[in-house]
Design a protein around this motif. Sequence first.
Motif, PDB file in Angstrom:
ATOM      1  N   HIS A  62       0.882  -1.162   0.119  1.00 17.60           N
ATOM      2  CA  HIS A  62       0.120  -0.014   0.050  1.00 17.60           C
ATOM      3  C   HIS A  62       0.906   1.209  -0.027  1.00 17.60           C
ATOM      4  O   HIS A  62       0.516   2.461   0.606  1.00 17.60           O
ATOM      5  CB  HIS A  62      -0.978  -0.040   0.975  1.00 17.60           C
ATOM      6  CG  HIS A  62      -1.723  -1.285   1.179  1.00 17.60           C
ATOM      7  ND1 HIS A  62      -3.247  -1.289   0.532  1.00 17.60           N
ATOM      8  CD2 HIS A  62      -1.624  -2.488   1.624  1.00 17.60           C
ATOM      9  CE1 HIS A  62      -3.688  -2.367   0.743  1.00 17.60           C
ATOM     10  NE2 HIS A  62      -2.874  -3.107   1.433  1.00 17.60           N
ATOM     11  N   HIS A  66      -1.310   2.476  -5.800  1.00 16.94           N
ATOM     12  CA  HIS A  66      -1.499   1.284  -5.507  1.00 16.94           C
ATOM     13  C   HIS A  66      -3.020   0.719  -5.484  1.00 16.94           C
ATOM     14  O   HIS A  66      -3.884   1.773  -5.330  1.00 16.94           O
ATOM     15  CB  HIS A  66      -0.910   0.593  -4.247  1.00 16.94           C
ATOM     16  CG  HIS A  66      -1.511   1.326  -2.982  1.00 16.94           C
ATOM     17  ND1 HIS A  66      -1.182   2.530  -2.610  1.00 16.94           N
ATOM     18  CD2 HIS A  66      -2.513   1.122  -2.221  1.00 16.94           C
ATOM     19  CE1 HIS A  66      -1.996   3.002  -1.458  1.00 16.94           C
ATOM     20  NE2 HIS A  66      -2.870   2.017  -1.288  1.00 16.94           N
ATOM     21  N   PRO A 246      -2.835  -4.381 -11.264  1.00 14.96           N
ATOM     22  CA  PRO A 246      -2.083  -4.672  -9.906  1.00 14.96           C
ATOM     23  C   PRO A 246      -1.004  -5.505 -10.232  1.00 14.96           C
ATOM     24  O   PRO A 246      -1.392  -6.560 -10.947  1.00 14.96           O
ATOM     25  CB  PRO A 246      -2.899  -4.637  -8.901  1.00 14.96           C
ATOM     26  CG  PRO A 246      -3.957  -5.463  -9.594  1.00 14.96           C
ATOM     27  CD  PRO A 246      -4.377  -4.771 -10.833  1.00 14.96           C
ATOM     28  N   PRO A 256       1.215  -2.404  -5.986  1.00 16.09           N
ATOM     29  CA  PRO A 256       1.430  -1.230  -6.810  1.00 16.09           C
ATOM     30  C   PRO A 256       0.661  -1.635  -8.203  1.00 16.09           C
ATOM     31  O   PRO A 256       0.515  -2.496  -8.528  1.00 16.09           O
ATOM     32  CB  PRO A 256       3.016  -0.957  -7.070  1.00 16.09           C
ATOM     33  CG  PRO A 256       3.337  -1.637  -5.992  1.00 16.09           C
ATOM     34  CD  PRO A 256       2.523  -3.051  -5.509  1.00 16.09           C
TER      35      PRO A 256
END
Length: 265
Positions: A62, A66, A246, A256
């Motif tokens: 995080h 992200h 992601p 991320p």
Amino acid sequence: MRLLEALGDGIEAIDLAQPLEIGMPVSPTHPAFQFALRERHGDVVRADGITGSHEMIVLGGHVGTHMDALCHVAVDGRLFGGIPVADALRGGRYTAHGIDQVPPLVRRGVLFDVPTMRGVDRLAPGEPVRLDDLRAHGAPEPERGDVALVRTGWAQHWGDPPAYLGDRRGVPGLDAAAAAWLAGRGVAAVGADTVALEHIPPGAGPAALPVHRLLLAEHGINLIEVMNLEVLAARGAAEFLFVGAPLNVRGATGAPIRPLALIGP
């Protein structure tokens, strides 16, 4: 090739991610970003003269731009869909609602450029984005499956970590009523240019996260945080093709993402 032909000439790809770099703003509840070269050119020289260089990168799921997985938030011990946390956690990884279960997003995106609609450069610290902002004249009309992005102008503070994180003055963001409206429209994901996406009032920080609870735990809608929406807003693009996925980290609560907005001439 057919897809490119369908998009037409003059398509611009706008990067919606912040750069990952040492010293960037990071929530105090998550590990800071670290980067170091492990091997430099010249440390090892091969017989043919070729050298290589590589690095080590350390960051939390995080940190930086992200996406939150649905397993990031539980309410009364249950994830979205009523799944008990104890049943979803195996070997230190989530077998249900992990970030690896989020498919790549290639969808219509809509931008709610709240400062521009209000006639200001950026929102004030701790200022909520309300339902009236999302339904204001000139705001886009989100449809089922869209990715809805909310600009507060907060990315302008990226170079000043204390200001970006609120410095106890709070951070602007979605309030619960605005988030509930987006959920009711059936959007696939919601993103913003702040560290928590939702309204953080002045004080000690995110003591309560009603928007995370509503979108992640109750409606199964992924969040994208720490975005850079300044260039997209400058282009005046309220509607665009959103592309993003992601990192495929098995069983993670977040990872991320480098989202792109494709806009026409």
